[in-house]
Design a protein around this motif. Structure first.
Motif, PDB file in Angstrom:
ATOM      1  N   THR A 644       0.823  -1.215   0.000  1.00  0.00           N
ATOM      2  CA  THR A 644       0.000   0.000   0.000  1.00  0.00           C
ATOM      3  C   THR A 644       0.854   1.261   0.000  1.00  0.00           C
ATOM      4  OG1 THR A 644      -1.707  -1.196   1.201  1.00  0.00           O
ATOM      5  CG2 THR A 644      -1.838   1.196   1.239  1.00  0.00           C
ATOM      6  N   THR A 645       1.906   1.280   0.805  1.00  0.00           N
ATOM      7  CA  THR A 645       2.706   2.507   0.922  1.00  0.00           C
ATOM      8  C   THR A 645       3.369   2.870  -0.402  1.00  0.00           C
ATOM      9  OG1 THR A 645       4.519   1.130   1.737  1.00  0.00           O
ATOM     10  CG2 THR A 645       3.156   2.234   3.375  1.00  0.00           C
ATOM     11  N   VAL A 646       3.816   1.853  -1.148  1.00  0.00           N
ATOM     12  CA  VAL A 646       4.441   2.128  -2.449  1.00  0.00           C
ATOM     13  C   VAL A 646       3.420   2.728  -3.402  1.00  0.00           C
ATOM     14  CG1 VAL A 646       5.530   1.077  -4.470  1.00  0.00           C
ATOM     15  CG2 VAL A 646       6.202   0.355  -2.193  1.00  0.00           C
ATOM     16  N   VAL A 647       2.223   2.154  -3.408  1.00  0.00           N
ATOM     17  CA  VAL A 647       1.166   2.670  -4.293  1.00  0.00           C
ATOM     18  C   VAL A 647       0.841   4.119  -3.933  1.00  0.00           C
ATOM     19  CG1 VAL A 647      -1.219   2.343  -5.050  1.00  0.00           C
ATOM     20  CG2 VAL A 647       0.219   0.364  -4.631  1.00  0.00           C
ATOM     21  N   GLN A 648       0.779   4.415  -2.647  1.00  0.00           N
ATOM     22  CA  GLN A 648       0.495   5.795  -2.233  1.00  0.00           C
ATOM     23  C   GLN A 648       1.603   6.744  -2.691  1.00  0.00           C
ATOM     24  OE1 GLN A 648       0.030   4.824   1.931  1.00  0.00           O
ATOM     25  NE2 GLN A 648      -2.165   5.147   1.873  1.00  0.00           N
ATOM     26  N   GLU A 649       2.859   6.294  -2.578  1.00  0.00           N
ATOM     27  CA  GLU A 649       3.972   7.130  -3.045  1.00  0.00           C
ATOM     28  C   GLU A 649       3.884   7.361  -4.551  1.00  0.00           C
ATOM     29  OE1 GLU A 649       6.157   8.804  -1.431  1.00  0.00           O
ATOM     30  OE2 GLU A 649       5.672   8.038   0.545  1.00  0.00           O
ATOM     31  N   VAL A 650       3.534   6.316  -5.291  1.00  0.00           N
ATOM     32  CA  VAL A 650       3.414   6.441  -6.753  1.00  0.00           C
ATOM     33  C   VAL A 650       2.342   7.471  -7.105  1.00  0.00           C
ATOM     34  CG1 VAL A 650       2.734   5.226  -8.858  1.00  0.00           C
ATOM     35  CG2 VAL A 650       4.266   4.128  -7.236  1.00  0.00           C
ATOM     36  N   ILE A 651       1.218   7.403  -6.409  1.00  0.00           N
ATOM     37  CA  ILE A 651       0.122   8.340  -6.679  1.00  0.00           C
ATOM     38  C   ILE A 651       0.565   9.772  -6.396  1.00  0.00           C
ATOM     39  CG2 ILE A 651      -2.172   9.052  -5.889  1.00  0.00           C
ATOM     40  CD1 ILE A 651      -2.779   6.052  -5.457  1.00  0.00           C
ATOM     41  N   GLU A 652       1.214   9.988  -5.243  1.00  0.00           N
ATOM     42  CA  GLU A 652       1.684  11.335  -4.904  1.00  0.00           C
ATOM     43  C   GLU A 652       2.714  11.832  -5.921  1.00  0.00           C
ATOM     44  OE1 GLU A 652       3.077  11.440  -0.892  1.00  0.00           O
ATOM     45  OE2 GLU A 652       1.228  10.594  -0.076  1.00  0.00           O
ATOM     46  N   PHE A 653       3.561  10.914  -6.388  1.00  0.00           N
ATOM     47  CA  PHE A 653       4.559  11.301  -7.390  1.00  0.00           C
ATOM     48  C   PHE A 653       3.881  11.798  -8.664  1.00  0.00           C
ATOM     49  CE2 PHE A 653       7.102  10.093 -11.114  1.00  0.00           C
ATOM     50  CZ  PHE A 653       8.255  10.807 -10.868  1.00  0.00           C
ATOM     51  N   PHE A 654       2.879  11.089  -9.125  1.00  0.00           N
ATOM     52  CA  PHE A 654       2.221  11.492 -10.367  1.00  0.00           C
ATOM     53  C   PHE A 654       1.460  12.804 -10.203  1.00  0.00           C
ATOM     54  CE2 PHE A 654       2.941   7.200 -12.074  1.00  0.00           C
ATOM     55  CZ  PHE A 654       3.372   7.573 -13.343  1.00  0.00           C
ATOM     56  N   VAL A 655       0.956  13.046  -9.023  1.00  0.00           N
ATOM     57  CA  VAL A 655       0.324  14.349  -8.779  1.00  0.00           C
ATOM     58  C   VAL A 655       1.356  15.461  -8.961  1.00  0.00           C
ATOM     59  CG1 VAL A 655      -0.716  15.801  -7.005  1.00  0.00           C
ATOM     60  CG2 VAL A 655      -1.454  13.442  -7.241  1.00  0.00           C
ATOM     61  N   MET A 656       2.537  15.263  -8.369  1.00  0.00           N
ATOM     62  CA  MET A 656       3.570  16.293  -8.475  1.00  0.00           C
ATOM     63  C   MET A 656       4.050  16.448  -9.921  1.00  0.00           C
ATOM     64  SD  MET A 656       7.078  16.627  -6.286  1.00  0.00           S
ATOM     65  CE  MET A 656       6.158  16.977  -4.798  1.00  0.00           C
ATOM     66  N   VAL A 657       4.267  15.323 -10.606  1.00  0.00           N
ATOM     67  CA  VAL A 657       4.741  15.372 -11.990  1.00  0.00           C
ATOM     68  C   VAL A 657       3.727  16.099 -12.868  1.00  0.00           C
ATOM     69  CG1 VAL A 657       5.314  13.950 -13.998  1.00  0.00           C
ATOM     70  CG2 VAL A 657       6.162  13.308 -11.778  1.00  0.00           C
ATOM     71  N   PHE A 658       2.463  15.829 -12.634  1.00  0.00           N
ATOM     72  CA  PHE A 658       1.404  16.478 -13.414  1.00  0.00           C
ATOM     73  C   PHE A 658       1.421  17.991 -13.179  1.00  0.00           C
ATOM     74  CE2 PHE A 658      -2.956  17.818 -14.273  1.00  0.00           C
ATOM     75  CZ  PHE A 658      -3.204  17.193 -15.484  1.00  0.00           C
ATOM     76  N   GLN A 659       1.647  18.375 -11.921  1.00  0.00           N
ATOM     77  CA  GLN A 659       1.676  19.807 -11.607  1.00  0.00           C
ATOM     78  C   GLN A 659       2.868  20.511 -12.247  1.00  0.00           C
ATOM     79  OE1 GLN A 659       1.547  19.423  -7.352  1.00  0.00           O
ATOM     80  NE2 GLN A 659      -0.668  19.690  -7.239  1.00  0.00           N
ATOM     81  N   GLY A 661       3.883  19.855 -15.206  1.00  0.00           N
ATOM     82  CA  GLY A 661       3.635  19.937 -16.641  1.00  0.00           C
ATOM     83  C   GLY A 661       4.374  18.931 -17.490  1.00  0.00           C
ATOM     84  N   VAL A 662       4.815  17.806 -16.897  1.00  0.00           N
ATOM     85  CA  VAL A 662       5.464  16.768 -17.710  1.00  0.00           C
ATOM     86  C   VAL A 662       4.384  16.079 -18.547  1.00  0.00           C
ATOM     87  CG1 VAL A 662       6.851  14.664 -17.643  1.00  0.00           C
ATOM     88  CG2 VAL A 662       7.212  16.447 -15.933  1.00  0.00           C
ATOM     89  N   PRO A 663       4.553  16.029 -19.887  1.00  0.00           N
ATOM     90  CA  PRO A 663       3.465  15.536 -20.746  1.00  0.00           C
ATOM     91  C   PRO A 663       3.019  14.110 -20.423  1.00  0.00           C
ATOM     92  CG  PRO A 663       5.219  16.537 -22.069  1.00  0.00           C
ATOM     93  CD  PRO A 663       5.732  16.448 -20.668  1.00  0.00           C
ATOM     94  N   GLN A 664       3.999  13.229 -20.080  1.00  0.00           N
ATOM     95  CA  GLN A 664       3.644  11.825 -19.837  1.00  0.00           C
ATOM     96  C   GLN A 664       2.876  11.636 -18.533  1.00  0.00           C
ATOM     97  OE1 GLN A 664       6.583  13.070 -20.499  1.00  0.00           O
ATOM     98  NE2 GLN A 664       7.731  11.877 -21.994  1.00  0.00           N
ATOM     99  N   ALA A 665       2.752  12.681 -17.731  1.00  0.00           N
ATOM    100  CA  ALA A 665       2.103  12.539 -16.422  1.00  0.00           C
ATOM    101  C   ALA A 665       0.629  12.196 -16.570  1.00  0.00           C
ATOM    102  CB  ALA A 665       2.254  13.823 -15.616  1.00  0.00           C
ATOM    103  N   LEU A 666      -0.001  12.676 -17.637  1.00  0.00           N
ATOM    104  CA  LEU A 666      -1.434  12.411 -17.830  1.00  0.00           C
ATOM    105  C   LEU A 666      -1.691  10.911 -17.935  1.00  0.00           C
ATOM    106  CD1 LEU A 666      -4.220  13.662 -18.176  1.00  0.00           C
ATOM    107  CD2 LEU A 666      -3.818  13.743 -20.632  1.00  0.00           C
ATOM    108  N   PHE A 667      -0.711  10.191 -18.512  1.00  0.00           N
ATOM    109  CA  PHE A 667      -0.840   8.732 -18.605  1.00  0.00           C
ATOM    110  C   PHE A 667      -0.932   8.114 -17.212  1.00  0.00           C
ATOM    111  CE2 PHE A 667       1.632   4.741 -18.380  1.00  0.00           C
ATOM    112  CZ  PHE A 667       0.770   3.919 -19.074  1.00  0.00           C
ATOM    113  N   GLY A 668      -0.064   8.574 -16.304  1.00  0.00           N
ATOM    114  CA  GLY A 668      -0.092   8.052 -14.939  1.00  0.00           C
ATOM    115  C   GLY A 668      -1.347   8.454 -14.189  1.00  0.00           C
ATOM    116  N   VAL A 669      -1.819   9.681 -14.431  1.00  0.00           N
ATOM    117  CA  VAL A 669      -3.035  10.159 -13.761  1.00  0.00           C
ATOM    118  C   VAL A 669      -4.227   9.313 -14.192  1.00  0.00           C
ATOM    119  CG1 VAL A 669      -4.613  12.113 -13.572  1.00  0.00           C
ATOM    120  CG2 VAL A 669      -2.155  12.495 -13.447  1.00  0.00           C
ATOM    121  N   ARG A 670      -4.252   8.941 -15.463  1.00  0.00           N
ATOM    122  CA  ARG A 670      -5.334   8.069 -15.942  1.00  0.00           C
ATOM    123  C   ARG A 670      -5.172   6.651 -15.408  1.00  0.00           C
ATOM    124  NH1 ARG A 670      -6.670   9.134 -22.333  1.00  0.00           N
ATOM    125  NH2 ARG A 670      -7.769  11.096 -22.095  1.00  0.00           N
TER     126      ARG A 670
END
Length: 1398
Positions: A644-659, A661-670
């Motif tokens: 669970t903790t790894v998944v939570q870290e991954v989610i937080e990472f993609f939030v930051m990457v999206f903020q 403006g990294v183009p590939q971040a939308l893939f992770g957000v989806r």
């Protein structure tokens, strides 16, 4: 005058009772408890007259109180403590005057010394007694609970001891600060007195509660007291030894002692104690630290805390600790690395560092980076944590950014979950603290970077041009180099034998001009010898070319060479420069060219430096952006980890990457959207928080602007989204709506876009309706209150019709009611609209009118229209029958038109009327949708309504019954209590529904029955009806019709599976796979004999079909709708599918299956047999990949032992060398235990003769090697013996084993008797090529011979089949039962011969 004696400080209280040397004080009498109060009063009276010296005559009283401390009254204890404090305080006040008195006699000095030692001894012993009792009470309080602890303490002592410790310690400190050493002879204070005072401090520190915040004043008092002992009484060595001891034994002390040592080093000037302690720790041997893990942990924590508080002082001693980095104890490595990080953060930080400090910083950072690859995962994790702090505090030099980012990206693939988690956090810290840009798109950075590089190149070219104009005159250069050149030339001409043998310098393709340029370059570099030798070669090589052809016979060789070199260097230099790029043309005219002024040149240099820095900055930003993009690809794959903790870290990472403006971040957000269905509350909440951050708080000046931005961002998610993505987003929006997190402005703007009150594109309008529908799931009134508006907007009569918008309108309206089966407890009837409602009128008209137009969007629209009608309409079957009749009427009219046209034409071939393909496709598709929705309506809505009405009727009858009637029948009451009455009624209602489906819907004059012949004709004539879209629609409709009735399904299963197997269209096969999967759930007994054909689709050549088959079989097997058979090996083959999504699907299937008891253990034998079968298995490398994954699920020791034994026995029946290697590989992948090794010993004869094969031998060696790593010393002997047997058989075969046994005295066990077994050959699962393959198999329930046949077979293969051997072992109680056992035996057969070595 007091008696003359000397008080010796005892090591134990009993020593004061024994007579010692001459004039040594001895306690005369230990008073009884009853006399103590009166004697204490006498002491107090004496104190009033004699002062502190009264202790000399009354010490026995205090000694007796200490002796009886546990037994005396608390009040007496308190009085004694209070009185002793007064005595010592008075003495400390009087001592300065006494010490300054030059006339003090020896006897008076001795008296005051004895009094001082007695007073201090008594006070400290009393303090220790109170402390001991308090510690014991605190242990009792832990058992009783902490509540009321303070009150209990006061009740025990009469006061709170924790508040009294500090004044006592302060009093002792005050006493030690006096110059009391003059009381001793030669002013040398005795060591025992210092040990008495400091020993009390150390004993207080041993109390575990000393580290609590409430005891901070006591800690500070102890630290101050020990500081005085260090500075005034030479306590350094003793303190160092004591601190080392305490760190080894008390886990609560590292932070306390670190704070104390840092205080002594900074406030008391005792910096040397840091070095002493560090030296002691550094000299600890690795073996001692390995044995004493508690001590190593204490040292590590102490060093870490000390580095945080005094990093500059500790840095001078770091060289002593560096050896621990190469030693075994990982905690010490962590501590040293943490100390380095603290020094980088606090001492070696900033741009103004000196060269030595910068080198030290770089060494520390190099060490940290190197230990990012440490063998221990805790060290790797700690390094990443330290780099997180360094990055967050901006202490990492820019030149190291790329290297540390590379380290973090590399650690993403680490086996340790903790390391992966910290690597993600480090990358997130890099993003948050990056010095480059708030937007990190590599595509956006590439353009500016290229532009600035081009500009830099232009500036460098200009600089070279300017620099060339300022070069020295060639004549002057020649004059300067001539003396040395002449000397070299003379030496070469004088000693030609010493001339170096030069490689051939002149290639055949080189011209004279190129050689001249080369010679000039050598002269410029002052390589005169090489230039002369090359000139000699050139004169012989280019005898006809200038200037080498110019020779004057009258000149000496030396002058001739010098002139030739001068011509080459001065004259033709310009021409050669052009070809070699070292000089600028026009060099000879340089004297006429005005030189660049110094200020202008300096300005240009500054601009060039700035440009170089800009390019470097952009290059670093671009590289960083690329690394982040690379990390995104790796991290996105970790989103579905089990932790669970790894998944939570991954989610937080993609939030930051999206903020950022990294183009590939939308893939992770989806990609994180499906995690909204996670069973882990933490993961679900993390997804919701991510979408809150990303979408619910957009930037904007007003509420409307924010709403606009929010809608636009959500609409982007909907673009090209799958149905699954839309469902996930719907769940998230539903949560937000239910918690009122979406502002009213958002809903208002969505309605304005949907009704075209604000200008928007058709796509934006459609997405607005979709979002409104999603929100309606959380609050149905959002759509329900505006139902008519939505109908008029989306279902209005217009041409051309917007079916995409109409489809979304239907889906939105569907969310205003609950689609689930109504519960029996509901009092109110379900929400339904009348048949005459405008909604159904418009739906009917749009379906019928759109039927005749070839619009591909009509089919998905009519599907949701039919579903919505059945969901919301009263009597939906009437409306849908009208739809079917209207569409069929149009088709017939079209057919009539064709017939009439054909009659007017003369060509007889045209007399057969032809219906447009799309009309037939639309008609069959509509009929299939109506059939399926009618079934759903009956089994959910009608069945639920019947149950609801029955419950209401029963409740009504129960209320109207007379009380006497209620008690008349006890049997009826018992049935009601057991729920039997309700169950019987449920069965009756289910039978009624089933009867309608099987006897009425597809029979007689029902509307649906009219379409059956047409549907069957299309499906049975693929050659005649060859259109792909028509075939897909017809196959899907047939599957839906089969869902309605079991007799119809039974009659058409052969046709369904024939199409599933033989259709040339992947879409048809994929559709039918879904349909047959649904049928397996609805009519499991009918579909069960056809199960092998379902498994066969897992090897379909089409990627789409394999993926669908994998999904369907996963669902069926995990829901226990299909018995897991040997064909599950086809599912295992998907683990190596070239399509990553299919391989991931198969891996997920086995992950879930591993949670179902011993399922994988039971299936492994058949999987191994089928996959290693030379006629239908897989290649060797793929086999290894599959088995690595499957055997990783075998974690129980008993399962491992059983599998080891059975795999060994399987060697006897293997018939090819490939099967030997496969079995050996499987053994090597199991987590072997010592008992498993015993099993291998017992079955050594089974595989001993196969060990001559190198692969088999290496596999067994690998298995033994893994076991050896964690083996105990006593187990290693067995391992060595087994390895010896392996090597003997490998080199000399079974004869080698016999020799080994003979050499060991025949101690080995004789091999067990072997019974031959016959195993039938299993044919691989292949696609059928004839219709005979599709003869309906007989249902299993009618076969009577199977149980006996199986029983007989299993007796013959006791040694081969896995799932029947271990029935006696309780841990393997989940073995397959009779009906679960695959009926086909394994393909591995016993060989008809046995090989013997001669």
């Amino acid at each position: 005058m007091p008696p003359q004696y000397e008080f010796h400080l005892p090591l134990s209280p009993e020593e004061l009772l024994k007579s010692g040397g001459v004039n040594q004080y001895v306690v005369q009498e230990v008073l009884s408890i009853k006399h103590l109060p009166s004697q204490l009063r006498a002491f107090q009276a004496a104190f009033r007259t004699q002062g502190p010296l009264a202790m000399l005559e009354h010490f026995d009283t205090i000694y007796s109180i200490l002796h009886h401390f546990r037994s005396i009254d608390p009040g007496l204890k308190e009085d004694t403590l209070e009185f002793l404090i007064k005595v010592v305080s008075r003495h400390s006040q009087e001592l300065p005057a006494i010490l300054d008195d030059a006339t003090l006699s020896v006897s008076d000095r001795n008296a005051h010394l004895n009094a001082l030692k007695m007073n201090c001894y008594a006070l400290i012993r009393l303090l220790e007694s109170f402390e001991t009792m308090t510690s014991q009470k605190s242990l009792i309080d832990l058992d009783m609970g902490g509540k009321g602890k303070k009150a209990r303490t006061k009740a025990t002592h009469g006061f709170d001891w924790e508040e009294e410790r500090q004044p006592v310690l302060q009093l002792l400190t005050q006493l030690l600060q006096l110059d009391i050493r003059h009381l001793w002879n030669h002013s040398v204070i005795e060591e025992e007195f210092v040990s008495l005072v400091t020993g009390c401090c150390y004993r207080l520190l041993e109390n575990p509660t000393i580290s609590h915040q409430k005891n901070r004043p006591t800690r500070e008092a102890i630290t101050h007291l020990l500081g005085v002992a260090l500075t005034r009484y030479n306590h350094m060595l003793s303190a160092t030894v004591k601190i080392i001891q305490m760190l080894q034994h008390f886990e609560h002390l590292p932070s306390v002692l670190a704070a104390a040592v840092s205080l002594w080093a900074t406030n008391d000037g005792m910096k040397s104690i840091v070095g002493e302690i560090v030296r002691e720790i550094g000299q600890k041997c690795p073996q001692e630290l390995s044995r004493d893990t508690a001590g190593a942990k204490g040292f590590a924590a102490f060093l870490t805390d000390l580095a945080e508080q005094v990093p500059a002082i500790l840095m001078s001693s770091m060289c002593i600790l560096l050896d621990h980095l190469d030693r075994e104890n990982y905690m010490m490595r962590n501590a040293v690395l943490a100390a380095m990080a603290e020094m980088v953060l606090q001492v070696l930080n900033g741009d103004q560092l000196e060269e030595a400090a910068r080198e030290t910083r770089d060494q520390f950072l190099d060490t940290l980076q190197a230990h990012g690859h440490d063998v221990n995962s805790f060290v790797r994790s700690r390094v990443l944590q330290l780099f997180i702090r360094i990055v967050q505090q901006k202490a990492l030099p820019l030149t190291r950014f790329q290297a540390v980012v590379d380290l973090a990206v590399g650690r993403l693939a680490d086996k340790s979950v903790l390391v992966c988690k910290n690597a993600i956090q480090l990358l997130a810290s890099f993003l948050a603290n990056n010095p480059f840009s708030c937007k990190l798109s590599d595509t956006d950075l590439a353009g500016p970077l290229q532009k600035e590089i081009q500009k830099l190149q232009e500036m460098r070219a200009q600089r070279r041009t300017a620099a060339a104009s300022a070069v020295l005159d060639p004549e002057e250069e020649w004059e300067a180099m001539q003396p040395e050149l002449k000397s070299t030339l003379q030496q070469l001409l004088k000693h030609p034998q010493e001339e170096e043998v030069m490689p051939q310098q002149i290639a055949e393709t080189e011209t004279a001009e190129e050689v001249k340029g080369h010679i000039r370059q050598l002269l410029v570099k002052a390589s005169y010898k090489q230039a002369i030798i090359l000139t000699q070669e050139a004169t012989s090589h280019f005898q006809e070319s200038e200037p080498f052809s110019h020779t004057d016979p009258g000149e000496s060789e030396e002058i001739r060479f010098l002139n030739l070199l001068g011509i080459i260097f001065k004259g033709p230099a310009a021409s050669t420069q052009g070809s070699h790029g070292n000089m600028v043309p026009g060099q000879t005219d340089r004297k006429d060219t005005p030189s660049v002024s110094e200020p202008e040149g300096s300005c240009r240099n500054d601009e060039l430096v700035k440009q170089e820095m800009l390019v470097q900055y952009l290059q670093d930003a671009y590289s960083f952006s690329q690394k982040i993009s690379e990390a995104i690809g790796i991290i996105s794959k970790m989103m579905y980890e089990n932790t669970t903790t790894v998944v939570q870290e991954v989610i937080e990472f993609f939030v930051m990457v999206f903020q950022f403006g990294v183009p590939q971040a939308l893939f992770g957000v989806r990609r994180m959207l499906p995690l909204i269905w996670s069973k882990e509350p933490g993961v679900r909440e993390a997804v919701l928080n991510a979408y809150r951050q990303l979408y619910l708080n957009p930037k904007g000046d007003s509420a409307r602007a924010k709403a606009q931005a929010l809608i636009q961002n959500l609409s982007l998610l909907l673009v090209d989204s799958s149905v699954g993505t839309i469902q996930c987003l719907e769940e998230i929006l539903c949560e937000f709506v239910q918690k009122n997190e979406l502002k009213p402005a958002v809903t208002q703007l969505l309605w304005e876009q949907a009704t075209e009150k604000v200008p928007c594109s058709p796509l934006e309008r459609c997405s607005s309706v979709m979002l409104l529908g999603m929100m309606a799931r959380g609050k149905p009134e959002i759509v329900g209150s505006n139902l008519d508006t939505l109908v008029s907007v989306g279902l209005a009569e217009k041409f051309p019709q917007d079916y995409r918008l109409a489809q979304q309108v239907c889906l939105a309206i569907a969310n205003i009611s609950d689609r689930r089966k109504p519960s029996l407890g509901k009092r109110h009837p379900p929400f339904r609209l009348p048949q005459e409602h405008r909604l159904f009128e418009r739906l009917r008209e749009m379906v019928i009118k759109g039927f005749a137009h070839p619009d591909p969007l009509w089919i998905p629209f009519k599907e949701v229209a039919v579903a919505l009608t059945y969901q919301l309409a009263e009597g939906p079957e009437v409306i849908c029958a009208q739809m079917l009749q209207g569409c069929a009427k149009q088709a017939l009219e079209k057919l009539e038109e064709k017939k009439e046209k054909g009659a007017t034409q003369e060509d007889p071939k045209e007399t057969v009327p032809m219906l447009p393909t799309f009309l037939l496709m639309n008609l069959l598709s509509l009929a299939g949708d109506v059939a399926l929705q009618q079934l759903v309506h009956l089994e959910q809505a009608v069945s639920g309504e019947l149950g609801r009405r029955r419950v209401l009727r029963e409740e009504q009858e129960h209320k109207t019954k007379d009380p006497k009637e209620k008690n008349t029948s006890s049997d009826t009451a018992m049935e009601e209590e057991l729920g039997l009455v309700g169950a019987t009624a449920d069965d009756t209602e289910a039978e009624l529904i089933r009867g309608i489906c099987e006897m009425e819907l597809l029979e007689g004059k029902q509307v649906l029955a009219a379409f059956v012949p047409l549907l069957l004709k299309v499906c049975n004539s693929p050659g005649l009806y060859s259109n792909p879209d028509l075939s897909a629609a017809a196959s899907l409709a047939l599957g839906k019709f089969c869902m309605v009735s079991s007799p119809f399904c039974d009659s058409q299963l052969r046709l369904l599976f024939t199409m599933l197997e033989k259709s040339s269209l992947p879409t048809v096969r994929s559709n039918l796979m879904v349909a047959t999967g649904d049928l397996a759930i609805r009519f499991p007994n009918l579909v069960d004999p056809w199960t092998p054909h379902l498994y066969a689709r897992l090897r379909d050549p089409a990627q789409q079909v394999r993926k669908t088959a994998g999904l369907v079989m996963t669902h069926l097997i995990l829901k226990d709708m299909v018995k897991v058979k040997g064909q599950v090996s086809e599912m295992a083959v998907l683990l190596i599918d070239p399509v990553p999504q299919i391989a991931a699907l198969a891996k997920n299937f086995f992950n879930e299956l591993s949670h179902k008891g011993n399922a994988i253990y039971n299936l492994l034998p058949d999987i191994i047999s089928r996959l290693s079968d030379p006629e239908g298995g897989v290649e060797e490398e793929p086999f290894h990949t599959i088995m690595r994954q499957l055997l990783s699920y075998i974690t129980k020791d008993k399962q491992t032992e059983s599998l080891v034994e059975k795999l060994c026995q399987r060697f006897r029946t293997a018939r090819t060398e490939r099967q030997y290697r496969d079995l050996a590989y499987c053994v090597s992948q199991l987590p072997l235990t010592e008992r498993g090794l015993r099993k291998m010993f017992d079955n050594f004869d089974c595989f001993g003769d196969k060990l001559t094969d190198e692969s088999v031998f290496n596999a067994f060696l690998s298995a033994v090697g893994k076991l050896r790593r964690g083996a105990k010393p006593e187990g290693k002997a067995v391992i060595d013996e087994f390895e010896q047997k392996l090597r003997a058989c490998h080199t000399r075969g079974m004869d080698g084993l016999e020799e080994l046994e003979t050499g060991q005295g025949g101690s080995q066990k004789t091999p067990s008797a072997k019974k031959p077994s016959t195993v039938s050959k299993q044919q691989p699962l292949t696609s059928g090529t004839s219709d005979s393959d599709f003869v309906t198999p007989e249902p299993r329930r009618t076969t009577r011979r199977l149980p006996n046949t199986h029983q007989r077979t299993s007796k013959k293969k006791v040694k081969v089949v896995f799932s029947s051997d271990e029935s006696s072992e309780e841990d393997l109680s989940a073995e397959m039962t009779e009906d679960e056992t695959p009926k086909k035996t394994t393909p591995i057969r016993r060989a008809s011969y046995r090989r013997h070595r001669s």
